[in-house]
Design an enzyme around this catalytic site. Structure first.
Site, PDB file in Angstrom:
ATOM      1  N   HIS A  14       0.823  -1.209   0.000  1.00 35.96           N
ATOM      2  CA  HIS A  14       0.000   0.000   0.000  1.00 35.96           C
ATOM      3  C   HIS A  14       0.862   1.265   0.000  1.00 35.96           C
ATOM      4  CE1 HIS A  14      -3.909  -2.111   1.479  1.00 35.96           C
ATOM      5  NE2 HIS A  14      -3.718  -2.208   0.182  1.00 35.96           N
ATOM      6  N   HIS A  41      -0.314  -8.487   1.660  1.00 35.69           N
ATOM      7  CA  HIS A  41      -1.429  -8.587   2.616  1.00 35.69           C
ATOM      8  C   HIS A  41      -2.175  -9.915   2.531  1.00 35.69           C
ATOM      9  CE1 HIS A  41      -0.992  -4.154   2.025  1.00 35.69           C
ATOM     10  NE2 HIS A  41      -1.056  -4.199   3.337  1.00 35.69           N
ATOM     11  N   GLU A  50      -6.011  -7.839   4.065  1.00 37.49           N
ATOM     12  CA  GLU A  50      -5.544  -8.860   5.006  1.00 37.49           C
ATOM     13  C   GLU A  50      -6.711  -9.534   5.708  1.00 37.49           C
ATOM     14  OE1 GLU A  50      -3.364  -9.173   9.342  1.00 37.49           O
ATOM     15  OE2 GLU A  50      -2.631  -7.625   7.977  1.00 37.49           O
ATOM     16  N   SER A 105       5.401   0.627   4.810  1.00 36.59           N
ATOM     17  CA  SER A 105       5.516   0.520   3.351  1.00 36.59           C
ATOM     18  C   SER A 105       5.997   1.840   2.743  1.00 36.59           C
ATOM     19  CB  SER A 105       4.168   0.111   2.732  1.00 36.59           C
ATOM     20  OG  SER A 105       3.141   1.003   3.123  1.00 36.59           O
TER      21      SER A 105
END
Length: 278
Positions: free
Chosen positions: A40, A72, A124, A261
């Protein structure tokens, strides 16, 4: 202006692993696709696109080549469909996410009703709940939602790896009153916990916090909310180009933190731009 960076920055283990897997695969001949964004972070996803690695929303968009499962994770049935379709499958699911999936499945097999603490629409959580093929599963995100649950005789509790630890702690307090037997697994990633601790420590020392990362990043959003709740002026941006200079002109001390991230280099560019403000 004094600009402070935290002691830990940059990608977590799961993100580094996913990027290495896809980089190694890119050295081979063939088309590569990611099922959903690999991570992401829009800037990283854009860089992958420039290298010819496309993000697709559905397997029907891929006829041949390699399909990469995002960090994820995904619904396990999609992996099976990809194999049956004749695609090469490269699983870049973070090992910590795989652990959550495994615990959730085991709890359901042992006749526990599974409670997932997290965001119901997050990839997720979708992947975790899809892998539970026996018994009931609930997804909750707040103490208020926990209080609305029915009494559950055997309850197995897991948590999204990027969830806020304080929120999880508050929810568990209510869940123990909702069950005769309650097994709780704190599956929040250790790096996430440390990043949240760093954010708290830094937010208490500065006039403003700048949280840097993808607006679709759950762990980055949690850092943003955490800093807001401390009471410090908080900004959420994706990159240095999003800085509105006039908002920082009269500040003497600013903290910067990024999600797991968010590249370390992005934080350093934000710092450089802040220091250039007259």
């Amino acid at each position: 202006m004094q600009v402070i960076l935290p002691p830990r920055m940059g990608f977590c283990f799961g993100v580094k692993r996913a990027l290495k897997l896809i980089a190694d695969e890119a050295k081979k001949v063939g088309e590569i696709y990611t099922l959903g964004d690999l991570i992401h972070n829009p800037q990283v996803v854009e860089e992958l696109k420039k290298e010819g690695i496309k993000s697709v929303a559905d397997l029907s968009q891929v006829k041949k080549g390699t399909i990469v499962i995002r960090a994820h994770g995904i619904d396990p049935s999609l992996k099976e469909k990809a194999v049956k379709k004749g695609l090469k499958v490269l699983d870049a699911t973070c090992p910590y996410v795989l652990r959550v999936q495994k615990i959730a499945k085991l709890m359901s097999q042992e006749s526990y009703e599974v409670i997932v603490v997290g965001v119901v629409s997050h990839p997720e959580v979708i992947g975790v709940t899809a892998g539970i093929n026996k018994g009931k599963v609930y997804v909750i995100g707040s103490p208020e939602e926990a209080k609305k649950l029915p009494f559950i005789k055997k309850m197995g509790v897991i948590v999204q790896t990027t969830e806020n630890l304080d929120n999880f702690r508050n929810i568990v307090k209510d869940l123990v009153e909702k069950s005769e037997e309650c097994r709780v697994f704190n599956t929040i990633c250790e790096v996430i916990k440390q990043r949240q601790k760093d954010a708290k420590n830094l937010a208490k020392k500065v006039e403003a916090m700048i949280v840097v990362g993808g607006h679709n990043s759950s762990n980055t959003y949690q850092l943003f909310k955490l800093c807001q709740n401390i009471g410090v002026k908080t900004y959420f941006i994706e990159k240095e180009g999003n800085l509105v200079e006039k908002e920082y002109k009269n500040l003497n001390k600013v903290g910067i933190i990024g999600g797991t991230s968010t590249p370390k280099e992005t934080l350093e560019r934000v710092k450089k731009k802040l220091l250039s403000i007259d």
